[in-house]
Design a protein around this motif. Sequence first.
Motif, short mmCIF file in Angstrom:
data_model
loop_
_atom_site.label_atom_id
_atom_site.label_comp_id
_atom_site.label_asym_id
_atom_site.label_seq_id
_atom_site.Cartn_x
_atom_site.Cartn_y
_atom_site.Cartn_z
N ILE A 234 68.33 116.70 18.26
CA ILE A 234 68.21 116.67 19.72
C ILE A 234 67.38 115.46 20.11
O ILE A 234 66.24 115.29 19.66
CB ILE A 234 67.55 117.97 20.23
CG1 ILE A 234 68.45 119.17 19.94
CG2 ILE A 234 67.24 117.86 21.73
CD1 ILE A 234 67.85 120.50 20.34
N ALA A 235 67.94 114.60 20.95
CA ALA A 235 67.23 113.43 21.45
C ALA A 235 67.71 113.18 22.88
O ALA A 235 68.88 112.88 23.10
CB ALA A 235 67.51 112.22 20.57
N ASP A 236 66.79 113.32 23.83
CA ASP A 236 67.12 113.16 25.25
C ASP A 236 66.25 112.08 25.87
O ASP A 236 65.05 111.98 25.58
CB ASP A 236 66.90 114.48 26.00
CG ASP A 236 67.74 115.61 25.44
OD1 ASP A 236 68.92 115.37 25.12
OD2 ASP A 236 67.21 116.73 25.30
N SER A 237 66.84 111.30 26.76
CA SER A 237 66.07 110.30 27.52
C SER A 237 65.64 110.91 28.84
O SER A 237 66.45 111.52 29.55
CB SER A 237 66.92 109.05 27.78
OG SER A 237 67.24 108.41 26.57
N HIS A 238 64.36 110.72 29.18
CA HIS A 238 63.83 111.21 30.45
C HIS A 238 63.19 110.02 31.17
O HIS A 238 62.15 109.51 30.73
CB HIS A 238 62.78 112.30 30.21
CG HIS A 238 63.34 113.54 29.57
ND1 HIS A 238 63.95 114.54 30.29
CD2 HIS A 238 63.40 113.92 28.27
CE1 HIS A 238 64.35 115.50 29.47
NE2 HIS A 238 64.03 115.14 28.24
N PRO A 239 63.80 109.55 32.26
CA PRO A 239 63.31 108.34 32.91
C PRO A 239 61.99 108.51 33.66
O PRO A 239 61.28 107.53 33.87
CB PRO A 239 64.44 107.99 33.88
CG PRO A 239 65.14 109.28 34.14
CD PRO A 239 65.05 110.05 32.86
N ASN A 240 61.66 109.75 34.05
CA ASN A 240 60.45 109.95 34.85
C ASN A 240 59.72 111.21 34.41
O ASN A 240 60.13 112.33 34.72
CB ASN A 240 60.81 110.08 36.34
CG ASN A 240 61.30 108.78 36.93
OD1 ASN A 240 60.56 107.81 36.98
ND2 ASN A 240 62.56 108.75 37.34
N VAL A 241 58.64 111.01 33.67
CA VAL A 241 57.78 112.11 33.25
C VAL A 241 56.33 111.66 33.35
O VAL A 241 56.04 110.48 33.51
CB VAL A 241 58.08 112.55 31.79
CG1 VAL A 241 59.54 112.96 31.62
CG2 VAL A 241 57.69 111.47 30.80
N SER A 242 55.42 112.62 33.22
CA SER A 242 54.00 112.32 33.13
C SER A 242 53.48 112.88 31.81
O SER A 242 53.68 114.06 31.52
CB SER A 242 53.22 112.93 34.29
OG SER A 242 53.55 112.29 35.50
N VAL A 243 52.85 112.02 31.02
CA VAL A 243 52.32 112.42 29.73
C VAL A 243 50.81 112.54 29.84
O VAL A 243 50.14 111.65 30.37
CB VAL A 243 52.67 111.39 28.64
CG1 VAL A 243 52.18 111.86 27.27
CG2 VAL A 243 54.17 111.15 28.60
N LEU A 244 50.28 113.65 29.36
CA LEU A 244 48.84 113.93 29.45
C LEU A 244 48.24 114.07 28.06
O LEU A 244 48.77 114.77 27.21
CB LEU A 244 48.60 115.22 30.25
CG LEU A 244 47.15 115.69 30.45
CD1 LEU A 244 47.01 116.43 31.78
CD2 LEU A 244 46.68 116.61 29.31
#
Length: 290
Positions: free
Chosen positions: A148-158
């Motif tokens: 499973i490999a998905d691209s996510h253009p807009n996330v916030s990493v904490l």
Amino acid sequence: EYFFEALAIFKKIGNKSGVAINTGNIGSVYSKEDFEGYDATKAEEYLHRAITMNDELGTKSQNIDVFNVLSELYANRGEGMKAYQFYKKYYLLREEVQSEEAKKQALKHDTDRKLIAERAAANERSKILDNILPPEITARLVKGETKIADSHPNVSVLFADIVGFTKLSTKLSADELIDLLDIVFTRFDTICQKHGLEKIKTIGDAYMAVCGAPVVRDNHAERAVLAALEMLEDFSIEQQFSAPINLGFRIGIHCGSVVAGIIGENKNSYDLWGDAVNTGSRMEHYGEED
């Protein structure tokens, strides 16, 4: 203690089946998280030893419970693939050792009860897997996806870690250290769940979460910041420790695109890759305490 005594007696009188049974019993006790001597490594060692003994003795029916305990042990340790493999072994072996007559009787008299029990067991397994992986990812694995490999253009990493933890770790016992991390990370888990963040992993005293993957959130940045602010709020620790506990935290957040997914076959975990991850980590590393 009694199981060890029984093991010694069976060895003395040469009862190999008794040795195998008590070896499995000892592994089962070590696997119980509410047992004060809980030791997952010892549990795994004794359970696998019991499996080998039963295979050599031809007493494979004794492996039914051993496979089941191993499945639960790996699930609790976050090793979803191994948990699934041993649950499958448990299920197939249980079916195999049942006699045809017993199966007929079960079909006649216990069909409904069996279905209810199986559904209950499946629900429990599902709950455990959902605590290891995001439910959306678990569902895709169950359907047969292996990578499973998905691209996510807009996330916030904490990213968050405990300031001075390395120094503090030299003053606390191993049990106290684990208790402290459990208190802190359980609180972080609750906060992330409240604000819609997905916990990714912990590495030592570092905690990583994301908002916007695998579930898209338009207001991911706001949610991540609100979670971070709540993490920084003062909270009381009721447990007494042998050294003073004055916790401070560094938190870093960055927004951007990531690739998220699962790779490998063993100890599967949902993870993130990309510049947003690296930048978020550096924001945390160079941030000021609290």
